[in-house]
Design an enzyme around this catalytic site. Structure first.
Site, mmCIF file in Angstrom:
data_model
loop_
_atom_site.group_PDB
_atom_site.id
_atom_site.type_symbol
_atom_site.label_atom_id
_atom_site.label_comp_id
_atom_site.label_asym_id
_atom_site.label_seq_id
_atom_site.Cartn_x
_atom_site.Cartn_y
_atom_site.Cartn_z
ATOM 1 N N GLU A 1 -5.489 2.335 0.052
ATOM 2 C CA GLU A 1 -5.659 2.188 1.500
ATOM 3 C C GLU A 1 -5.301 0.780 1.975
ATOM 4 O OE1 GLU A 1 -5.903 4.456 3.599
ATOM 5 O OE2 GLU A 1 -6.283 6.094 2.216
ATOM 6 N N TYR B 1 -10.924 0.964 9.687
ATOM 7 C CA TYR B 1 -10.052 1.982 9.103
ATOM 8 C C TYR B 1 -10.293 2.132 7.599
ATOM 9 C CZ TYR B 1 -6.222 4.133 6.772
ATOM 10 O OH TYR B 1 -5.528 4.947 5.936
ATOM 11 N N ASP C 1 -5.680 5.310 12.421
ATOM 12 C CA ASP C 1 -4.574 4.383 12.154
ATOM 13 C C ASP C 1 -3.452 4.727 13.140
ATOM 14 O OD1 ASP C 1 -3.507 6.721 11.222
ATOM 15 O OD2 ASP C 1 -2.788 5.908 9.321
#
Ligand code: SF4
Length: 374
Positions: free
Chosen positions: A47, A130, A148
């Site tokens: 991520e 996020y 996102d």
């Protein structure tokens, strides 16, 4: 979090949306190295890498990273230079430094285990809403939303959201909607499915609505012009910076060494190695004489006999800066770099060592210009 008043979906519509999206994801998701991985550390790495970088680019970096630092402890123990070396070329180097510091904090504060809630994850360095939502939902199955660029676009179209979605009320609306929609039983799959839809179907310019599993619930599709959403945000202007770079090469007895210096520990490309360079605001090419003075300051002596060749120009863009680099080759024949003059932040390296150093993509482009020179 705010949900728009005219959100207007009944519970049954939300359930239908989740089911359609998840079914589509099972059938159409791309095979990626981190797909199906539940190790929270691996999810965190993927991520962090995926922020501001395209999937195709991340794949090789992710594989290399996991080979080099397979666990959080391996990363925490590694020197920062090795971490930057593996990250080199991926850009936005702050992410690598944050990941490194986060690993150290996970070891020192969390007993080597990543915390499992989004709230706790956000206490780690460099982990924002996020990443925290992604790790909590994918690795720990917590019903946390993610927003996102891909999710923003899909939601903007589904609900015909006008205005600036990049901050303030726009962001609150997106997070509110994502929080209502997220599937409480399969949050990780749901979040990945929404991002996947944005990346492969609901694309910025030409959404392929004909392939979309939630087309019948999409307000922008019903309106007839989905690409109108989201409203384009004003582009940040890039500041022009002219850079003069000299690839200083010392040759002796068939051996070639390159002079490299390390950038400061803070700021742009912090801690990375580069060829001696001058950066100046604007477009005017830095004075070659100033570059010579810089080289002499590194050598701590007036430059020995040398020849200079133009190597060419390289343009390198950051989000807020545009570098135009004028590169040259600076060859000093029959010169043995003095070990005594090697100091912290300055090295003479051979070709193999040069390849292993953490250098920015801009410097690698310049290294590419050396092809064809002996
Ligand atoms: Fe995006 Fe088209 Fe699907 Fe709407 S119908 S979500 S615009 S791909």
């Amino acid at each position: 979090m705010t949900v728009p008043e005219d959100f207007g979906w009944e519970d049954a519509a939300i359930v239908r949306f989740r089911r359609a999206l998840l079914d589509w994801f099972v059938r159409h998701k791309r095979e990626l190295p981190w797909r199906g991985v539940k190790d929270p550390y691996a999810v965190l790495v993927s991520e962090m890498m995926l922020q501001q970088t395209q999937v195709v680019t991340v794949i090789a970096y992710y594989d290399r990273w996991m080979e080099r630092f397979p666990g959080v402890e391996d990363l925490a123990r590694a020197p920062l230079e090795s971490v930057l070396e593996v990250w080199a070329g991926l850009g936005y180097y702050r992410r690598a430094r944050f990941l490194h510091r986060a690993a150290q904090e996970i070891m020192s504060t969390w007993g080597g285990q990543l915390p499992s809630t989004a709230k706790e994850l956000r206490t780690l360095p460099g982990i924002g809403a996020y990443t925290a939502g992604a790790v909590a939902s994918i690795a720990f199955g917590k019903p946390e939303p993610v927003v996102d660029g891909n999710v923003s676009r899909v939601l903007a179209r589904l609900f015909c959201l006008d205005g600036d979605l990049s901050r303030g009320e726009g962001q609150r609306t997106l997070w509110g909607l994502a929080g209502v929609l997220v599937d409480k039983a399969r949050p990780g799959d749901f979040n990945q499915a929404l991002m996947e839809l944005g990346a492969t179907v609901c694309m910025p310019r030409n959404p392929t609505c004909v392939d979309c599993p939630v087309q019948d619930q999409c307000a922008a599709f019903a309106e007839g012009d989905p690409a109108r959403y989201p409203t384009p945000a004003e582009r940040t202007r890039q500041r022009p910076v002219a850079v003069g770079t000299s690839v200083v090469v010392a040759k002796r007895n068939g051996e070639t060494k390159f002079l490299v210096v390390q950038r400061p520990a803070e700021g742009l490309l912090a801690g990375l190695w580069q060829f001696p360079s001058i950066e100046q605001e604007g477009k005017a090419v830095p004075d070659p004489q100033a570059l010579l003075c810089l080289i002499e300051s590194y050598l701590e002596t007036p430059a020995p006999p040398h020849v200079r060749h133009g190597l060419g120009q390289v343009v390198h863009q950051f989000s807020h800066i545009r570098w135009r680099i004028e590169a040259e080759l600076f060859i000093v024949e029959d010169f043995e770099p003095s070990e005594a003059r090697v100091r912290e932040g300055l090295r003479w390296v051979n070709v193999e060592e040069l390849k292993a150093l953490p250098m920015s993509a801009a410097m690698r482009k310049i290294e590419g210009l050396l092809q064809g020179f002996d």
